[in-house]
Motif scaffolding. Structure first.
Motif, short mmCIF file in Angstrom:
data_model
loop_
_atom_site.label_atom_id
_atom_site.label_comp_id
_atom_site.label_asym_id
_atom_site.label_seq_id
_atom_site.Cartn_x
_atom_site.Cartn_y
_atom_site.Cartn_z
N ARG A 69 -7.52 -9.37 -14.67
CA ARG A 69 -7.61 -10.67 -15.35
C ARG A 69 -6.33 -11.49 -15.12
O ARG A 69 -6.38 -12.67 -14.79
N LYS A 70 -5.19 -10.85 -15.26
CA LYS A 70 -3.89 -11.54 -15.07
C LYS A 70 -3.73 -12.01 -13.62
O LYS A 70 -3.38 -13.17 -13.37
N ALA A 71 -4.01 -11.13 -12.66
CA ALA A 71 -3.87 -11.48 -11.24
C ALA A 71 -4.89 -12.54 -10.84
O ALA A 71 -4.58 -13.46 -10.06
N PHE A 72 -6.09 -12.43 -11.38
CA PHE A 72 -7.12 -13.42 -11.06
C PHE A 72 -6.73 -14.79 -11.61
O PHE A 72 -6.95 -15.80 -10.95
N GLY A 73 -6.13 -14.82 -12.78
CA GLY A 73 -5.69 -16.09 -13.35
C GLY A 73 -4.68 -16.78 -12.45
O GLY A 73 -4.78 -18.00 -12.22
N ALA A 74 -3.72 -16.04 -11.94
CA ALA A 74 -2.73 -16.62 -11.02
C ALA A 74 -3.40 -17.12 -9.74
O ALA A 74 -3.10 -18.22 -9.25
N ALA A 120 -2.93 -16.42 -0.22
CA ALA A 120 -3.13 -15.12 0.43
C ALA A 120 -2.30 -14.04 -0.29
O ALA A 120 -2.79 -12.92 -0.49
N ASN A 121 -1.08 -14.37 -0.70
CA ASN A 121 -0.26 -13.41 -1.45
C ASN A 121 -0.86 -13.12 -2.83
O ASN A 121 -0.85 -11.99 -3.29
N ASP A 122 -1.40 -14.16 -3.47
CA ASP A 122 -2.08 -13.97 -4.75
C ASP A 122 -3.30 -13.07 -4.59
O ASP A 122 -3.61 -12.26 -5.46
N ALA A 123 -4.00 -13.22 -3.47
CA ALA A 123 -5.16 -12.37 -3.20
C ALA A 123 -4.73 -10.91 -3.01
O ALA A 123 -5.43 -9.99 -3.47
N LEU A 124 -3.59 -10.69 -2.38
CA LEU A 124 -3.08 -9.32 -2.24
C LEU A 124 -2.72 -8.73 -3.60
O LEU A 124 -2.98 -7.54 -3.86
N ALA A 125 -2.14 -9.55 -4.47
CA ALA A 125 -1.83 -9.09 -5.83
C ALA A 125 -3.11 -8.79 -6.60
O ALA A 125 -3.17 -7.81 -7.35
N LEU A 126 -4.13 -9.60 -6.40
CA LEU A 126 -5.43 -9.35 -7.04
C LEU A 126 -6.03 -8.05 -6.53
O LEU A 126 -6.57 -7.26 -7.32
N LYS A 127 -5.93 -7.81 -5.25
CA LYS A 127 -6.45 -6.55 -4.69
C LYS A 127 -5.70 -5.36 -5.28
O LYS A 127 -6.32 -4.36 -5.64
N ALA A 128 -4.38 -5.46 -5.40
CA ALA A 128 -3.60 -4.37 -5.98
C ALA A 128 -4.02 -4.14 -7.43
O ALA A 128 -4.16 -2.98 -7.87
N ALA A 129 -4.25 -5.21 -8.17
CA ALA A 129 -4.71 -5.08 -9.55
C ALA A 129 -6.08 -4.43 -9.60
O ALA A 129 -6.34 -3.54 -10.43
N ALA A 130 -6.97 -4.85 -8.71
CA ALA A 130 -8.31 -4.25 -8.66
C ALA A 130 -8.23 -2.78 -8.30
O ALA A 130 -8.93 -1.95 -8.88
N ASP A 131 -7.36 -2.44 -7.36
CA ASP A 131 -7.18 -1.04 -6.96
C ASP A 131 -6.68 -0.18 -8.11
O ASP A 131 -6.95 1.01 -8.17
N SER A 132 -5.95 -0.80 -9.04
CA SER A 132 -5.43 -0.05 -10.19
C SER A 132 -6.54 0.35 -11.17
O SER A 132 -6.37 1.28 -11.95
#
Length: 150
Positions: free
Chosen positions: A131-136, A112-124
């Motif tokens: 790509r980096k956040a999705f990999g994690a 769930a925390n990784d998904a929040l990081a992915l959302k933040a990356a997508a929002d950027s």
């Protein structure tokens, strides 16, 4: 006429009390719920993966939609593993989940925390950050599958 109504009300209250601590009616219901949640996670994840691999055109707005969905969806399945009897409810879950429930739940929190990081990356809007956040996110998802899914 009043007796059937009274019986229905009493039955509802009795059943409601038995399941007051859970949104699930029984173990099978919780398995169905968690499988549906994981299916939605898989669908949203696969769409982002296809875009990152170049199999479909990269659409930053769609990535944001999918990442937003993942930020919610990844919080859903974990409570369905706590329902008594779910370990015999079927599905692809290994028995090790219930033997290591604390580790399993911590992995769910990490996802769930990784998904929040992915959302933040997508929002950027930065594809490299996505790509980096999705990999994690994907590595954590796979690691849990390796240990806890048949």
């Amino acid at each position: 006429m009043k007796k059937p109504l009274l019986a229905a009300v009493l039955l509802t209250l009795t059943c409601g009390a038995a399941h007051a601590g859970s949104a699930f009616t029984d173990a099978k219901d919780s398995v169905t719920y968690r499988q549906a949640a994981f299916q939605l996670i898989r669908h949203n994840m696969a769409d982002i993966a296809d875009m990152l691999k170049g199999e479909v055109n990269y659409d930053a707005n769609r990535v944001t939609q999918r990442a937003t969905a993942l930020a919610t969806l990844t919080t859903l399945p974990w409570q369905a593993f706590a329902v008594p009897g779910t370990e015999q409810g079927g599905g692809d879950a290994k028995a090790e989940i219930w033997q290591n429930l604390q580790d399993f739940n911590s992995r769910g929190e990490k996802l769930a925390n990784d998904a929040l990081a992915l959302k933040a990356a997508a929002d950027s809007g930065e594809q490299a950050e996505v790509r980096k956040a999705f990999g994690a996110f994907a590595r954590n998802c796979k690691a849990c599958h390796d240990d806890y899914k048949n």
